[in-house]
Write an enzyme that holds these catalytic residues in place. Structure first.
Site, mmCIF file in Angstrom:
data_model
loop_
_atom_site.group_PDB
_atom_site.id
_atom_site.type_symbol
_atom_site.label_atom_id
_atom_site.label_comp_id
_atom_site.label_asym_id
_atom_site.label_seq_id
_atom_site.Cartn_x
_atom_site.Cartn_y
_atom_site.Cartn_z
ATOM 1 N N ASP A 52 0.818 -1.208 0.000
ATOM 2 C CA ASP A 52 0.000 0.000 0.000
ATOM 3 C C ASP A 52 0.856 1.264 0.000
ATOM 4 O OD1 ASP A 52 -2.181 -1.708 0.252
ATOM 5 O OD2 ASP A 52 -2.115 -1.623 2.445
ATOM 6 N N TYR A 112 6.636 -10.203 6.747
ATOM 7 C CA TYR A 112 6.471 -8.765 6.931
ATOM 8 C C TYR A 112 6.976 -8.386 8.320
ATOM 9 C CZ TYR A 112 3.392 -7.986 2.870
ATOM 10 O OH TYR A 112 2.878 -7.858 1.605
#
Length: 248
Positions: A52, A112
């Site tokens: 994003d 992540y």
């Protein structure tokens, strides 16, 4: 036609995410513009997944097909692309792969890392690179909260809705979560077989809410037991999130 795998790192602060957008200024747009300059042809890249706006990467993976007219090897592509990319996007490695390698569909696991700065004043060098959260976080409660996520679950309550109207499978498996304390804050590392849109940020936001003792762990468990019935409303900022590694 040959296929090249790219390992890409970027500071996502000034970009509108990974995926190409009509208004441009995404990571994909910049790499494809560099490919056009190098090859003279409009080449498309495929990434392992979208990140994003504001999200960073250390080990994003992508691939593209080399035009038959090119005689450049992987190292030459690597150097040529970096010359034509902004300094906040780097091709860390380029390598020739089999024609059936697919950056997205071949991914088996992703890692992540989320960084939280808990200092009273945010170090200027951490601006846009960590979530500044000076309020008290109980690390032991944070670890217990994160442990609830481990395993296979339907994470519908921890996924933001994309605007493409597609129905997607919201079941994912998180293999491990590690919460580590460091001098200037906390890091939370997630390893799993895949992550939904804004999923990591929503998982972090919810776990921190519990670690602030504003919600109970049973609140998290309820959203996993009744997926999608209630949506998590606590989304951590994009600037603290890093795509670290993609395993094939």
């Amino acid at each position: 036609m040959s296929r090249i795998r790219l390992t890409v790192a970027y500071d996502g602060s000034s970009f509108k995410g990974w995926q190409s957008q009509p208004e441009g200024n995404t990571i994909q747009d910049n790499i494809e513009a560099a490919l056009l300059k190098v090859s003279g042809e409009a080449l498309r890249i495929t990434g392992s997944g979208r990140t994003d706006t504001g999200v960073h990467a250390i080990g994003q993976v992508a691939h593209f097909d080399v035009p038959e007219s090119s005689s450049m090897n992987a190292g030459e592509w690597n150097r040529a692309l970096n010359v034509n990319l902004p300094p906040t996007i780097r091709i860390i490695k380029a390598s020739m792969v089999e024609d059936d390698f697919h950056a997205r569909f071949g991914a088996k696991e992703k890692t992540y890392r989320y960084e939280i700065d808990i200092g009273p004043v945010l170090n200027p060098l951490r601006v846009s690179r960590a979530w500044h959260h000076p309020e008290k976080i109980n690390c032991e409660i944070l670890r217990r909260a994160c442990s609830v996520y481990i395993g296979e679950h339907d994470f519908a309550s921890f996924a933001a809705n994309r605007k493409d109207g597609k129905d997607i499978n919201t079941v994912r498996t998180i293999n491990s979560i590690e919460v580590a304390e460091c001098s200037d804050g906390l890091t939370i590392t997630f390893c799993g077989n895949g992550f939904l849109y804004k999923m990591v940020r929503l998982l972090v936001g919810a776990a921190v809410r519990v670690a602030e003792e504003r919600e109970e762990i049973s609140w998290l468990e309820g959203m996993l037991e009744s997926p999608g019935t209630a949506k998590c409303q606590y989304c951590a900022t994009g600037e603290g999130l890093y795509l670290v590694e993609v395993i094939y």
